[in-house]
Design an enzyme around this catalytic site. Structure first.
Site, PDB file in Angstrom:
ATOM      1  N   TYR A 475       0.848  -1.204   0.000  1.00  0.00           N
ATOM      2  CA  TYR A 475       0.000   0.000   0.000  1.00  0.00           C
ATOM      3  C   TYR A 475       0.883   1.254   0.000  1.00  0.00           C
ATOM      4  O   TYR A 475       1.002   1.938  -0.973  1.00  0.00           O
ATOM      5  CB  TYR A 475      -0.952  -0.009   1.197  1.00  0.00           C
ATOM      6  CG  TYR A 475      -1.974   1.096   1.113  1.00  0.00           C
ATOM      7  CD1 TYR A 475      -3.092   0.965   0.291  1.00  0.00           C
ATOM      8  CD2 TYR A 475      -1.836   2.272   1.849  1.00  0.00           C
ATOM      9  CE1 TYR A 475      -4.034   1.977   0.189  1.00  0.00           C
ATOM     10  CE2 TYR A 475      -2.771   3.291   1.756  1.00  0.00           C
ATOM     11  CZ  TYR A 475      -3.862   3.144   0.935  1.00  0.00           C
ATOM     12  OH  TYR A 475      -4.787   4.148   0.828  1.00  0.00           O
ATOM     13  N   SER A 555      -6.426   0.740  -4.517  1.00  0.00           N
ATOM     14  CA  SER A 555      -6.516   2.180  -4.284  1.00  0.00           C
ATOM     15  C   SER A 555      -5.125   2.816  -4.420  1.00  0.00           C
ATOM     16  O   SER A 555      -4.527   2.754  -5.487  1.00  0.00           O
ATOM     17  CB  SER A 555      -7.138   2.438  -2.908  1.00  0.00           C
ATOM     18  OG  SER A 555      -7.523   3.796  -2.769  1.00  0.00           O
ATOM     19  N   ASP A 639     -17.587   3.428  -8.285  1.00  0.00           N
ATOM     20  CA  ASP A 639     -16.541   3.925  -7.399  1.00  0.00           C
ATOM     21  C   ASP A 639     -16.468   5.446  -7.542  1.00  0.00           C
ATOM     22  O   ASP A 639     -15.959   5.958  -8.539  1.00  0.00           O
ATOM     23  CB  ASP A 639     -15.192   3.289  -7.752  1.00  0.00           C
ATOM     24  CG  ASP A 639     -14.110   3.591  -6.720  1.00  0.00           C
ATOM     25  OD1 ASP A 639     -14.295   4.520  -5.920  1.00  0.00           O
ATOM     26  OD2 ASP A 639     -13.085   2.884  -6.721  1.00  0.00           O
ATOM     27  N   HIS A 674     -15.826   1.414  -4.136  1.00  0.00           N
ATOM     28  CA  HIS A 674     -14.388   1.359  -3.844  1.00  0.00           C
ATOM     29  C   HIS A 674     -14.013   0.149  -2.991  1.00  0.00           C
ATOM     30  O   HIS A 674     -12.840  -0.086  -2.738  1.00  0.00           O
ATOM     31  CB  HIS A 674     -13.963   2.651  -3.154  1.00  0.00           C
ATOM     32  CG  HIS A 674     -12.491   2.876  -3.175  1.00  0.00           C
ATOM     33  ND1 HIS A 674     -11.773   2.970  -4.356  1.00  0.00           N
ATOM     34  CD2 HIS A 674     -11.575   3.025  -2.173  1.00  0.00           C
ATOM     35  CE1 HIS A 674     -10.498   3.176  -4.076  1.00  0.00           C
ATOM     36  NE2 HIS A 674     -10.343   3.204  -2.771  1.00  0.00           N
TER      37      HIS A 674
END
Length: 707
Positions: A475, A555, A639, A674
């Site tokens: 991430y 993301s 999203d 999302h």
């Protein structure tokens, strides 16, 4: 400055597919316009700008054609159906959240296994009979309407709850009587990212909402303001409490203190600093006044004893500390819990004590202190894992917490604040024997010599043969820490003989503010260097090889995957960028929330930020003729946080450029957003698709040879 060059031409989407490329696939035609933008003298092409018109017929046709291409391809992978069946089996286990107490009532979420959404139950007393209070599974046939927030009133007469439709961040709020389960007529709209906070008399609550645009919809390109809603009235009658300038980027969120004496208003702009204002509840006609208004750090309200307020903050404390102050002399602080070598993750006030949860090299440490900061003791935890919970009120005698790990579904414990004793409340049992796997933490050096931690999860009998199919997940952003959490789906990957690796990259919050900032703006490349170094370490240490290495992220993690696969396409055997931020020059344009990400990403309106972004922006780094790894891009048409045109542009650019016979596919989920609120059946299908594609690419469970 940036100027837009006139769009010279836009060829409509052809009904047929493009001629076969060097990868052998006939991809749906995607018109390449001559759109160019000038950023500080640099001409930047944006041939797929038209995809930003997400409701246009051309975009809809392209989406349909892509799904018609990807679905038969995925269906042809023999392992997919086996994965779907096994995922369904391992997902099917009863689970319960840590309960929380409101007066004599206890609330908790339960899921019988395959329910699309967990159900909120309430019981009178900890051992009382549980009664379903909110069941999102009854709100839609396909499970795409979910529970997105709730707040119980102080006297436990009402619960306000929010619904999300199709995974959208937009919320509709309703109010239900706890005793009867009947809804009132109240209905609030135009909200995202807000909770509600009740007044002590349960007459109504405070919340934040967006202004209404000319079409009668919430305008999320503007700032939110604080309103008060009185039960039984229409939203149009709600009283404006604090008006925020719509175009300045600062949002206000209000909460009533537990004792009902104060209204606390937090002003937010980005993620690096905030301000705290307040008003006494018995002076409703006075102005809301500043309490902490220097915008020099993050201040998070913890609790108050009368006029003494407790905050956690990173001011002069990158790993956070706890302070107290008198509301009448806020410039005079007392340091209650000093900054330590560990990162303060969360602080709660229960039973007159402070419960501090830390990360100690990404492993949990929980200390209990008196209100003056003196140490009471440490809550002993079973090992490598994650701890959450510790909710409650200042006068509650108990709290509850959950502990789980990568291979341990976990247990819920009751903690007696007075005695310091933890007792088992509920243990989760699944059909997978997690003891066949082992979790280890290793450290490796990044490109610039920074020491980075990484978790490895694999079978106990794994030998370093250099060819294990490995899922590398990352991430690296927004101060978010990747901790060891249980995942049934990842265990299926391990069952097949795969390995899991999760590095704690810069940009995250594992080591506080400095670790976060080291992976932002002009230093964002550090995140990608950390991830590439993790991949290289796994190869050098004899765990895997490039052709067997799968990278995955969602993301901001989708940005990570897009960036590293365009920088080092030779290093990976498959790529799974999910709902990624992939056009860094225009990510900020869809909403005020997206623009707030500038603290991490910068803005292309500023020259220094533009040059940093342009150097790694995945959409702009795709180069014709390069051999990219097999790639499955995933996104969702609802999203509205990371809008799907990021993924559309990236997939189109890769399909146009791909220089070898490796597939580049995109799957666009409908009726999803999302990720939050996605129904169980859709989550299982999504994981089955991603794992089947990756396994086929790297030779896991009977797939190809990974070459």
């Amino acid at each position: 400055m940036r100027r837009t060059v006139l769009l010279v031409s836009l060829v409509l989407l052809a009904a047929s597919c493009s001629p076969p490329g060097s990868d052998g696939f006939e991809y749906p035609s995607a018109a390449r316009s001559e759109q160019q933008d000038d950023y500080f003298g640099v001409e930047v092409a944006d041939p797929y700008r038209w995809m930003e018109e997400m409701d246009a017929p051309e975009t809809a046709d392209w989406i349909s054609a892509q799904n018609e291409l990807v679905e038969p391809y995925l269906a042809s992978i023999e392992l997919r159906e086996q994965l779907r069946e096994r995922l369904t089996e391992v997902w099917n286990y009863p689970r319960r959240s840590a309960p929380w107490r409101e007066g004599p009532w206890y609330f908790e979420f339960q899921n019988d296994g395959l329910q699309n959404h967990s159900v909120l139950y309430v019981r009178d007393g900890l051992d009382g009979e549980a009664r379903a209070l909110l069941d999102p599974n009854s709100w839609s046939e396909d499970g795409t309407v979910s529970l997105a927030g709730n707040s119980v009133s102080p006297g436990v007469r009402y619960i306000a709850y929010a619904k999300s439709d199709g995974g959208s961040d937009w919320r509709d709020w309703h109010v239900r009587e706890v005793a009867t389960g009947e809804d009132l007529s109240d209905h609030l709209t135009y909200t995202k990212f807000t909770g509600v906070s009740w007044t002590p008399d349960e007459r109504g609550f405070y919340y934040s909402r967006y202004p209404v645009d000319g079409q009668g919809a919430g305008d999320d390109k503007k700032a939110v303001s604080v309103y008060f809603h009185e039960l039984g009235t229409e939203q149009a009658e709600d009283r404006l409490v604090l008006q925020m300038p719509p175009d300045e980027g600062r949002n206000a969120y209000a909460a009533v203190t537990e004792d009902g004496a104060y209204l606390i208003v937090v002003l937010q702009e980005g993620y690096l600093s905030n301000a705290v204002h307040y008003r006494r509840m018995d002076e409703p006609d006075t102005a809301i006044r500043p309490l902490l208004d220097e915008w020099d750090a993050i201040y998070s309200y913890v609790a108050n004893e009368g006029d003494t307020f407790f905050f956690s903050t990173n001011r002069d404390a990158p790993r956070r500390k706890v302070i107290s102050l008198d509301i009448d002399s806020p410039q005079e602080w007392t340091e209650v819990i000093p900054e330590s070598e560990n990162t303060l993750l969360n602080i709660s006030a229960v039973g007159g004590r402070l419960i501090a949860s830390y990360l100690q090299d990404v492993k949990p440490l929980v200390l209990v202190r008196e209100a003056d900061g003196s140490l009471v003791g440490q809550i002993e935890l079973p090992g490598i894992g994650s701890v959450s919970g510790f909710g409650g009120k200042w006068d509650d005698p108990e709290t509850f917490y959950n502990f789980s790990g990568f291979t341990d579904p976990g247990a819920v414990y009751r903690y007696d604040v007075g005695t310091g004793e933890s007792t088992l409340h509920h243990r989760t049992v699944t059909s997978i024997d997690g003891t066949q796997f082992v979790t280890r933490q290793v450290f490796y050096d990044s490109k610039d010599g920074t020491r980075v931690p990484m978790f490895l999860v694999h079978r106990r009998d794994l030998e370093r043969t250099g060819d294990h199919p490995t899922l590398l997940y990352g991430y690296g952003g927004f101060n978010i820490s990747l901790r060891p959490v249980y995942s049934s789906s990842r265990l299926v990957w391990l069952e097949l003989g795969g390995m899991l690796a999760i590095p704690n990259l810069r940009g995250g919050g594992e080591y506080g503010r400095e670790w976060h900032l080291a992976g932002t703006r002009e230093r964002k490349q550090n995140v990608f260097d950390d991830f590439i170094a993790a991949a290289q370490w796994l190869i050098d240490e004899g765990y895997t090889m490039p052709s067997r290495l799968v990278i995955q992220g969602s993301s901001n993690g989708g940005l990570l995957v897009g960036a590293v696969m365009t920088q080092r396409p030779d290093l990976f055997g498959a790529a799974l960028p999910d709902v990624g931020v992939l056009d860094m020059l225009r990510y900020h344009t869809p909403s005020a929330n997206a623009r707030a990400w500038a603290d991490d990403y910068g803005l292309s309106e500023n020259e220094a930020d533009f040059r940093a972004q342009y150097a790694y922006s995945p959409v702009h780094r795709v180069a014709e003729g390069v051999c990219y790894p097999p790639t499955l891009v995933t996104t969702a048409d609802h999203d509205d946080r990371v809008v799907p045109w990021h993924s559309y542009k990236f997939a189109a650019a890769l399909q146009h450029a791909q220089g070898c016979a490796r597939p580049v596919l995109i799957r666009i989920e409908t009726r999803a957003g999302h990720g939050a609120g996605t129904p169980t059946w859709m989550r299982i299908e999504d994981v089955a698709n991603q794992f089947a594609f990756a396994a086929d690419a790297v030779g896991l469970g009977g797939g190809s040879d990974g070459g």
